[in-house]
Design a protein around this motif. Structure first.
Motif, PDB file in Angstrom:
ATOM      1  N   ASP A  27       0.838  -1.192   0.000  1.00 53.14           N
ATOM      2  CA  ASP A  27       0.000   0.000   0.000  1.00 53.14           C
ATOM      3  C   ASP A  27       0.880   1.253   0.000  1.00 53.14           C
ATOM      4  N   THR A  28       1.268   1.683  -1.186  1.00 58.76           N
ATOM      5  CA  THR A  28       2.103   2.882  -1.318  1.00 58.76           C
ATOM      6  C   THR A  28       1.799   3.527  -2.655  1.00 58.76           C
ATOM      7  N   ASP A  29       2.424   4.670  -2.926  1.00 59.44           N
ATOM      8  CA  ASP A  29       2.240   5.283  -4.246  1.00 59.44           C
ATOM      9  C   ASP A  29       3.481   6.088  -4.615  1.00 59.44           C
ATOM     10  N   GLN A  35       8.382  12.028  -2.749  1.00 60.81           N
ATOM     11  CA  GLN A  35       8.450  13.131  -1.780  1.00 60.81           C
ATOM     12  C   GLN A  35       9.279  12.789  -0.547  1.00 60.81           C
ATOM     13  N   ARG A  36       9.117  11.570  -0.038  1.00 61.14           N
ATOM     14  CA  ARG A  36       9.794  11.224   1.223  1.00 61.14           C
ATOM     15  C   ARG A  36      11.216  10.731   1.043  1.00 61.14           C
ATOM     16  N   THR A  37      11.558  10.281  -0.193  1.00 57.05           N
ATOM     17  CA  THR A  37      12.889   9.671  -0.366  1.00 57.05           C
ATOM     18  C   THR A  37      13.671  10.194  -1.562  1.00 57.05           C
ATOM     19  N   ALA A 128      27.930  -2.392   6.885  1.00 60.99           N
ATOM     20  CA  ALA A 128      26.601  -2.047   6.357  1.00 60.99           C
ATOM     21  C   ALA A 128      26.727  -0.931   5.315  1.00 60.99           C
ATOM     22  N   CYS A 129      25.877   0.080   5.426  1.00 60.95           N
ATOM     23  CA  CYS A 129      25.853   1.115   4.375  1.00 60.95           C
ATOM     24  C   CYS A 129      27.061   2.040   4.438  1.00 60.95           C
ATOM     25  N   SER A 130      27.877   1.937   5.488  1.00 59.36           N
ATOM     26  CA  SER A 130      29.118   2.713   5.549  1.00 59.36           C
ATOM     27  C   SER A 130      30.266   1.945   4.910  1.00 59.36           C
ATOM     28  N   ASP A 176       6.648  -5.375   3.403  1.00 60.72           N
ATOM     29  CA  ASP A 176       6.816  -4.276   4.367  1.00 60.72           C
ATOM     30  C   ASP A 176       7.042  -2.958   3.615  1.00 60.72           C
ATOM     31  N   ARG A 177       6.012  -2.124   3.574  1.00 58.93           N
ATOM     32  CA  ARG A 177       6.114  -0.900   2.768  1.00 58.93           C
ATOM     33  C   ARG A 177       7.096   0.126   3.344  1.00 58.93           C
ATOM     34  N   THR A 178       7.434  -0.042   4.628  1.00 56.77           N
ATOM     35  CA  THR A 178       8.346   0.939   5.217  1.00 56.77           C
ATOM     36  C   THR A 178       9.811   0.695   4.809  1.00 56.77           C
ATOM     37  N   GLY A 280      12.696   3.776  10.758  1.00 55.02           N
ATOM     38  CA  GLY A 280      13.093   4.796   9.798  1.00 55.02           C
ATOM     39  C   GLY A 280      13.380   6.151  10.415  1.00 55.02           C
ATOM     40  N   GLN A 281      12.509   6.587  11.306  1.00 51.57           N
ATOM     41  CA  GLN A 281      12.677   7.933  11.869  1.00 51.57           C
ATOM     42  C   GLN A 281      13.943   8.029  12.719  1.00 51.57           C
ATOM     43  N   ALA A 282      14.192   6.979  13.534  1.00 52.08           N
ATOM     44  CA  ALA A 282      15.391   7.007  14.389  1.00 52.08           C
ATOM     45  C   ALA A 282      16.653   6.996  13.537  1.00 52.08           C
ATOM     46  N   PRO A 314      27.662  11.336  -0.899  1.00 51.74           N
ATOM     47  CA  PRO A 314      27.173  10.608   0.274  1.00 51.74           C
ATOM     48  C   PRO A 314      26.498   9.287  -0.085  1.00 51.74           C
ATOM     49  N   HIS A 315      26.378   8.427   0.920  1.00 50.15           N
ATOM     50  CA  HIS A 315      25.536   7.238   0.797  1.00 50.15           C
ATOM     51  C   HIS A 315      24.135   7.694   0.413  1.00 50.15           C
ATOM     52  N   GLN A 316      23.539   6.992  -0.543  1.00 47.44           N
ATOM     53  CA  GLN A 316      22.245   7.413  -1.095  1.00 47.44           C
ATOM     54  C   GLN A 316      21.124   6.667  -0.377  1.00 47.44           C
ATOM     55  N   ALA A 317      20.718   7.184   0.784  1.00 43.54           N
ATOM     56  CA  ALA A 317      19.647   6.526   1.550  1.00 43.54           C
ATOM     57  C   ALA A 317      18.346   7.284   1.441  1.00 43.54           C
ATOM     58  N   ASN A 318      18.440   8.610   1.389  1.00 44.19           N
ATOM     59  CA  ASN A 318      17.237   9.435   1.323  1.00 44.19           C
ATOM     60  C   ASN A 318      17.672  10.840   0.896  1.00 44.19           C
ATOM     61  N   GLU A 319      17.047  11.360  -0.151  1.00 39.76           N
ATOM     62  CA  GLU A 319      17.425  12.697  -0.636  1.00 39.76           C
ATOM     63  C   GLU A 319      17.225  13.753   0.455  1.00 39.76           C
ATOM     64  N   ARG A 320      16.249  13.529   1.330  1.00 38.86           N
ATOM     65  CA  ARG A 320      15.989  14.520   2.389  1.00 38.86           C
ATOM     66  C   ARG A 320      17.160  14.587   3.380  1.00 38.86           C
ATOM     67  N   ILE A 321      17.825  13.446   3.623  1.00 45.37           N
ATOM     68  CA  ILE A 321      19.002  13.448   4.508  1.00 45.37           C
ATOM     69  C   ILE A 321      20.094  14.314   3.879  1.00 45.37           C
ATOM     70  N   ALA A 344      18.144   4.032  -5.995  1.00 43.71           N
ATOM     71  CA  ALA A 344      17.657   3.765  -4.635  1.00 43.71           C
ATOM     72  C   ALA A 344      18.847   3.503  -3.706  1.00 43.71           C
ATOM     73  N   ASN A 345      18.571   2.871  -2.585  1.00 48.47           N
ATOM     74  CA  ASN A 345      19.621   2.610  -1.593  1.00 48.47           C
ATOM     75  C   ASN A 345      20.250   1.244  -1.873  1.00 48.47           C
ATOM     76  N   THR A 346      21.509   1.244  -2.291  1.00 43.71           N
ATOM     77  CA  THR A 346      22.203  -0.034  -2.547  1.00 43.71           C
ATOM     78  C   THR A 346      23.274  -0.292  -1.485  1.00 43.71           C
TER      79      THR A 346
HETATM   80  O1  UT7 Z   1      20.906   2.941   4.460  1.00 42.12           O
HETATM   81  C1  UT7 Z   1      20.726   2.857   5.825  1.00 42.12           C
HETATM   82  C2  UT7 Z   1      20.289   4.120   6.384  1.00 42.12           C
HETATM   83  N1  UT7 Z   1      18.891   4.300   6.149  1.00 42.12           N
HETATM   84  C3  UT7 Z   1      18.355   5.495   6.247  1.00 42.12           C
HETATM   85  O2  UT7 Z   1      19.053   6.447   6.463  1.00 42.12           O
HETATM   86  C4  UT7 Z   1      16.868   5.634   6.130  1.00 42.12           C
HETATM   87  C5  UT7 Z   1      16.381   6.679   7.105  1.00 42.12           C
HETATM   88  N2  UT7 Z   1      14.922   6.815   7.158  1.00 42.12           N
HETATM   89  C6  UT7 Z   1      14.190   7.306   6.133  1.00 42.12           C
HETATM   90  O3  UT7 Z   1      14.693   7.531   5.062  1.00 42.12           O
HETATM   91  C7  UT7 Z   1      12.742   7.621   6.384  1.00 42.12           C
HETATM   92  O4  UT7 Z   1      12.468   7.535   7.754  1.00 42.12           O
HETATM   93  C8  UT7 Z   1      11.745   6.706   5.617  1.00 42.12           C
HETATM   94  C9  UT7 Z   1      11.816   7.017   4.130  1.00 42.12           C
HETATM   95  C10 UT7 Z   1      12.059   5.257   5.853  1.00 42.12           C
HETATM   96  C11 UT7 Z   1      10.337   6.987   6.080  1.00 42.12           C
HETATM   97  O5  UT7 Z   1      10.007   8.353   5.891  1.00 42.12           O
HETATM   98  P1  UT7 Z   1       9.367   9.202   7.069  1.00 42.12           P
HETATM   99  O6  UT7 Z   1       9.140  10.542   6.555  1.00 42.12           O
HETATM  100  O7  UT7 Z   1      10.268   9.067   8.270  1.00 42.12           O
HETATM  101  O8  UT7 Z   1       7.991   8.478   7.284  1.00 42.12           O
HETATM  102  P2  UT7 Z   1       7.377   7.904   8.641  1.00 42.12           P
HETATM  103  O9  UT7 Z   1       8.059   6.643   9.022  1.00 42.12           O
HETATM  104  O10 UT7 Z   1       7.329   9.015   9.645  1.00 42.12           O
HETATM  105  O11 UT7 Z   1       5.901   7.576   8.213  1.00 42.12           O
HETATM  106  C12 UT7 Z   1       4.962   8.621   7.904  1.00 42.12           C
HETATM  107  C13 UT7 Z   1       3.665   7.987   7.456  1.00 42.12           C
HETATM  108  C14 UT7 Z   1       3.149   6.909   8.388  1.00 42.12           C
HETATM  109  O12 UT7 Z   1       1.730   6.967   8.386  1.00 42.12           O
HETATM  110  P3  UT7 Z   1       0.960   7.700   9.582  1.00 42.12           P
HETATM  111  O13 UT7 Z   1       1.354   6.956  10.831  1.00 42.12           O
HETATM  112  O14 UT7 Z   1       1.431   9.113   9.582  1.00 42.12           O
HETATM  113  O15 UT7 Z   1      -0.474   7.526   9.224  1.00 42.12           O
HETATM  114  C15 UT7 Z   1       3.581   5.629   7.698  1.00 42.12           C
HETATM  115  O16 UT7 Z   1       2.737   4.551   8.022  1.00 42.12           O
HETATM  116  O17 UT7 Z   1       3.861   7.363   6.172  1.00 42.12           O
HETATM  117  C16 UT7 Z   1       3.405   5.998   6.255  1.00 42.12           C
HETATM  118  N3  UT7 Z   1       4.245   5.211   5.363  1.00 42.12           N
HETATM  119  C17 UT7 Z   1       3.973   5.062   4.063  1.00 42.12           C
HETATM  120  N4  UT7 Z   1       2.973   5.540   3.286  1.00 42.12           N
HETATM  121  C18 UT7 Z   1       3.012   5.231   1.980  1.00 42.12           C
HETATM  122  C19 UT7 Z   1       5.386   4.524   5.664  1.00 42.12           C
HETATM  123  N5  UT7 Z   1       5.864   3.950   4.552  1.00 42.12           N
HETATM  124  C20 UT7 Z   1       5.025   4.268   3.552  1.00 42.12           C
HETATM  125  C21 UT7 Z   1       4.980   3.965   2.172  1.00 42.12           C
HETATM  126  N6  UT7 Z   1       3.970   4.470   1.430  1.00 42.12           N
HETATM  127  N7  UT7 Z   1       5.943   3.213   1.582  1.00 42.12           N
END
Ligand code: UT7
Length: 388
Positions: A27-29, A35-37, A128-130, A176-178, A280-282, A314-321, A344-346
């Motif tokens: 369940d994602t789009d 936007q988030r990554t 790991a990613c480092s 796992d969509r997260t 993800g957030q931590a 940098p390591h490509q984990a998230n454009e927002r980082i 994406a993140n490799t």
């Molecule tokens: O390489 C190793 C290092 N990795 C990283 O550095 C990754 C670091 N973390 C991140 O990049 C981000 O935390 C993520 C991309 C994983 C997640 O982004 P976020 O902005 O932190 O989202 P969130 O976990 O705060 O979730 C926000 C909302 C939640 O819904 P509610 O609770 O607000 O209703 C999630 O359930 O987005 C929901 N959500 C999704 N929605 C659509 C989580 N995953 C998805 C998804 N599609 N794939």
């Protein structure tokens, strides 16, 4: 005298998987993921192994052209000439991966064999990613030691291949969509040479932080550690060991055969998760701070101002980082390599692949100064500052 980067390469499987493709699985789009990554698509291996990807990236760094299913591209410094480099001239191969084809032999041993790097010492490194910055740092240290005075006490290391290669699709939970939206498959490689030039790697910085809450794991034991398959013996029990041994082995084998993975928990029969799990957030908070610190530390150690860095890779984990780090460091986003949209993140491969992109796109040229940055599971972080 120093450790110079004389070649690099990247390789990726041919299958492109878009965000819309993943939206059929979970369940994602597309809009949420972009936007988030910043990720728009990733490459996913079908038949390609981690070895296939690693060897293709290494060949690209060495200037070896071969036909195969794995797409590759590379860069070589001008003084290397047009002729491909003979793999038998490589002294050291370090392979960074969290998704090797086998635990034993090492991923590096499999690459060594396929490349024909008959004189290379090789081993795997898991940061790991480092991985990219840990691998470069270890290779540079080994080269410096081998080329210092009393070098005859060590293995000679004039040329080293540092390879990050991942087939993460094998260890991603596709329900796992997260996490499943984040990762891709690919490999990157750097060829290092010890030379008289005052260029190359000018500083390194490595840092570990305990992941006490298990924010980023793969293959971790959940709950209590599973017991060893054999009882710890008291002296009395040891006396009857010979008699008992056959029974114990049979019991251990039986229980393993009979146990089944519980799909609800996602754990294998011994309680280990075969998938990447992440808070993800931590990890985001850790990563954002880690990139800033790693860039500043590498610059301070090299006696270079952050403003004088031509490109940060940098390591490509998230454009927002990456955007957060740019703002904190007071640098324009153009000073950062962004390759996440297509790869994406490799993990251990990502910054090495991004470096190859930067060279192909002309963002980095001979004489430029750059910092590679890694962060990820462990928790690990680090950076390598070099002049090309
Ligand atoms: O390489 C190793 C290092 N990795 C990283 O550095 C990754 C670091 N973390 C991140 O990049 C981000 O935390 C993520 C991309 C994983 C997640 O982004 P976020 O902005 O932190 O989202 P969130 O976990 O705060 O979730 C926000 C909302 C939640 O819904 P509610 O609770 O607000 O209703 C999630 O359930 O987005 C929901 N959500 C999704 N929605 C659509 C989580 N995953 C998805 C998804 N599609 N794939």
């Amino acid at each position: 005298m120093g450790c110079t980067i004389v070649g690099c390469g990247k390789a990726a499987p041919s299958l492109v998987v878009t965000n819309d493709d993943i939206a059929h699985l979970v369940d994602t789009d597309n809009e949420w993921i972009v936007q988030r990554t910043g990720i728009r698509c990733r490459r996913i291996a079908q038949g390609e192994s981690t070895t296939d990807l690693a060897v293709a990236a290494a060949e690209a760094a060495l200037g070896i052209e071969t036909d195969g299913p794995v797409g590759k591209s590379g860069w070589r410094c001008a003084h290397q000439g047009a002729a491909p480099l003979d793999p038998s001239s490589i002294d050291l191969i370090i392979c960074m991966t969290i998704s090797p084809d086998a635990t034993m032999p090492s991923q590096a041993a499999l690459v060594r064999q396929r490349l024909g790097a008959t004189d290379a010492v090789c081993f795997d490194l898991n940061a790991a990613c480092s991985g990219c910055v840990y691998g470069l740092s270890v290779a540079e240290s080994m080269m410096a030691a081998a080329n210092a005075t009393r070098s005859c006490t060590r293995n000679p290391v004039k040329r080293a291949l540092v390879i990050g290669a991942e087939r993460l699709s094998r260890v991603v939970d596709w329900t796992d969509r997260t996490t499943c939206i984040l990762f891709g498959d690919g490999a990157g490689a750097i060829l290092l040479e010890w030379s008289d030039a005052p260029l190359g790697i000018l500083s390194t910085f490595l840092k570990n932080t305990d992941d006490t809450d298990g924010h980023l794991t793969l293959g971790a034991a959940h709950g209590a550690n599973p017991s060893p398959p054999f009882p710890i013996e008291t002296p009395e029990a040891r006396l009857s060991r010979a008699a008992r041994q056959t029974d114990v082995l049979a019991d251990a084998a039986d229980s393993r055969r009979n146990a089944s993975a519980t799909p609800e928990s996602g754990l294998d029969p011994e309680g280990f998760s075969p998938y990447i799990a992440m808070n993800g957030q931590a990890v985001f908070r850790f990563a954002a701070a880690a990139v800033v610190e790693a860039v500043e530390e590498a610059c301070a150690r090299a006696g270079v101002s952050v403003d004088d860095i031509d490109l940060i890779v940098p390591h490509q984990a998230n454009e927002r980082i990456i955007r957060y780090a740019a703002k904190k460091l007071g640098l324009p986003i153009e000073r950062f390599q962004l390759s996440i949209n297509a790869s994406a993140n490799t993990s251990a491969a990502s910054a090495l692949m991004a470096l190859t992109d930067a060279l192909a796109q002309g963002k980095l040229r001979a004489g430029d100064t750059a910092v590679m940055v890694g962060f990820g599971g462990g928790l690990t972080a680090g950076s390598v500052l070099f002049q090309l």
